[in-house]
Write an enzyme that holds these catalytic residues in place. Structure first.
Site, PDB file in Angstrom:
ATOM      1  CG  ASP A  51      48.981  35.700 -31.225  1.00 57.24           C
ATOM      2  OD1 ASP A  51      48.799  35.026 -30.195  1.00 57.24           O
ATOM      3  OD2 ASP A  51      50.056  36.273 -31.483  1.00 57.24           O
ATOM      4  CB  SER A  72      50.174  32.199 -29.940  1.00 54.06           C
ATOM      5  OG  SER A  72      50.146  33.288 -29.065  1.00 54.06           O
ATOM      6  CE  LYS A  74      51.392  35.734 -34.361  1.00 52.18           C
ATOM      7  NZ  LYS A  74      51.969  37.069 -34.564  1.00 52.18           N
TER       8      LYS A  74
HETATM    9  O1  C5P Z   1      46.450  37.766 -25.792  1.00 52.26           O
HETATM   10  P1  C5P Z   1      47.888  37.669 -25.436  1.00 52.26           P
HETATM   11  O2  C5P Z   1      48.120  36.958 -24.149  1.00 52.26           O
HETATM   12  O3  C5P Z   1      48.719  37.106 -26.542  1.00 52.26           O
HETATM   13  O4  C5P Z   1      48.388  39.163 -25.248  1.00 52.26           O
HETATM   14  C1  C5P Z   1      49.473  39.512 -24.426  1.00 52.26           C
HETATM   15  C2  C5P Z   1      49.375  40.983 -24.098  1.00 52.26           C
HETATM   16  O5  C5P Z   1      49.629  41.762 -25.274  1.00 52.26           O
HETATM   17  C3  C5P Z   1      48.015  41.453 -23.605  1.00 52.26           C
HETATM   18  O6  C5P Z   1      47.906  41.296 -22.226  1.00 52.26           O
HETATM   19  C4  C5P Z   1      48.031  42.928 -24.007  1.00 52.26           C
HETATM   20  O7  C5P Z   1      48.781  43.684 -23.079  1.00 52.26           O
HETATM   21  C5  C5P Z   1      48.809  42.926 -25.304  1.00 52.26           C
HETATM   22  N1  C5P Z   1      47.911  42.845 -26.469  1.00 52.26           N
HETATM   23  C6  C5P Z   1      47.191  43.962 -26.845  1.00 52.26           C
HETATM   24  N2  C5P Z   1      46.359  43.894 -27.925  1.00 52.26           N
HETATM   25  C7  C5P Z   1      46.260  42.761 -28.638  1.00 52.26           C
HETATM   26  C8  C5P Z   1      46.994  41.610 -28.290  1.00 52.26           C
HETATM   27  C9  C5P Z   1      47.816  41.692 -27.184  1.00 52.26           C
HETATM   28  O8  C5P Z   1      47.275  45.020 -26.224  1.00 52.26           O
HETATM   29  N3  C5P Z   1      45.446  42.736 -29.700  1.00 52.26           N
END
Ligand code: C5P
Length: 291
Positions: free
Chosen positions: A140, A107, A13
């Protein structure tokens, strides 16, 4: 009925721009981003099995944990739970993309596992249910489930129609340094950006590059503080003949360069310094898709 062998690609991505427009009380950031999915991809295969099992192979396989916390296994368990599936699967993840690198690897793998096992287990779950399972695995994962050009809003989970994109070439380069997404978000300072005003379409890649150059990846500066090699990658990309725009993707450290043609991008990637991972090719899937 169980199918004998299923295979699914997990395309990278690439965030063509990424504005951080706010933050939720739970710490997650609100984003505005435009993503595309190049031919660079991990590959998942699966055969029916009484149990769930994962083997990780490939150039970057050794850098990845294949234990129960692996996102592919978490995706498989979540799907089986929701669908009431008692069968298992023996899954092989061929890890061809660098890990923790801003191109959605984990992801993309989780989303590909949801698509793959839906086929293997002959499931017909409605799209909103799959979206909910995906979102629980990561912000994502829903957009990676669709794996087509998309505009991302919310925390990345609100997927909508992108501008119609022209044909273009792109080079992806990673300097071989893993970056933690939470660490990069935490290093971001300053005011939030506005959302972007995007046209309905860009007639050609030069217009797209001009439009994108007025936007930014707000995580690029904090990522460079944590990983100065990103600045070297960007300088190298900008120095390549025909490079129309160079920028970091996601939370880094992978950067992309935009070129007119896929063939040119492929040649540029072939000249990347040893020790850097590079991919080059064309994007032709610019057609709008329904959401
Ligand atoms: O959702 P995911 O596990 O991919 O996100 C990893 C980390 O990235 C989250 O725990 C957060 O600290 C940060 N994040 C964020 N805002 C987002 C996506 C991710 O702060 N929109």
């Amino acid at each position: 009925m169980l199918q004998p062998l299923q295979a699914e690609l997990a395309p990278a991505k690439v965030n063509l721009f990424l504005h951080v427009v706010g933050q939720r009380p739970d710490g997650y950031h609100l984003l505005d981003s435009l993503v595309v999915f190049p031919g660079a991809a991990d590959q998942l295969t699966a055969v029916p099995s009484p149990f769930l099992a994962l083997t990780v192979t490939g150039r970057f396989g050794a850098t990845l944990d294949d234990g129960p916390d692996n996102l592919v296994l978490r995706a498989a368990r979540a799907l089986a739970d929701v669908a009431g599936v008692t069968a298992g699967a023996s899954i092989v993840l061929d890890k061809r993309l660098p890990v923790a690198s801003g191109i959605g690897g984990g992801s993309a793998d989780a989303a590909a596992a949801l698509r793959l096992l839906s086929q293997l287990w002959s499931l017909r779950l409605p799209r909103p249910i799959l979206h909910t399972i995906a979102l629980r695995l990561g912000a994502d994962v829903p957009v990676c489930l669709i794996a087509k050009p998309a505009r991302m809003g919310g925390i990345g989970d609100q997927v909508s129609q992108p501008p119609v994109l022209p044909k273009f070439g792109a080079v992806l380069v990673n300097p071989g340094v893993a970056l933690s997404t939470p660490a990069v978000f935490a290093a971001r300072t300053g005011p939030f950006s506005d959302g972007a005003a995007l046209p309905a379409f860009w007639p050609d890649v030069a217009a797209m590059a001009r439009g994108l150059s007025g936007l930014s990846n707000d995580l690029q500066a904090p990522a460079i503080l944590l990983c100065p090699a990103i600045a070297d990658v960007l300088a190298w990309l900008r120095a390549q003949p025909g490079c129309l725009l160079a920028r970091m993707s996601g939370s880094g450290a992978t950067c992309f360069g935009l070129f007119r043609e896929g063939e040119v991008a492929r040649a540029v990637a072939g000249n990347a310094p040893p020790g850097w991972w590079a991919w080059g090719g064309g994007f032709t899937d610019g057609a709008a898709s329904p959401y």
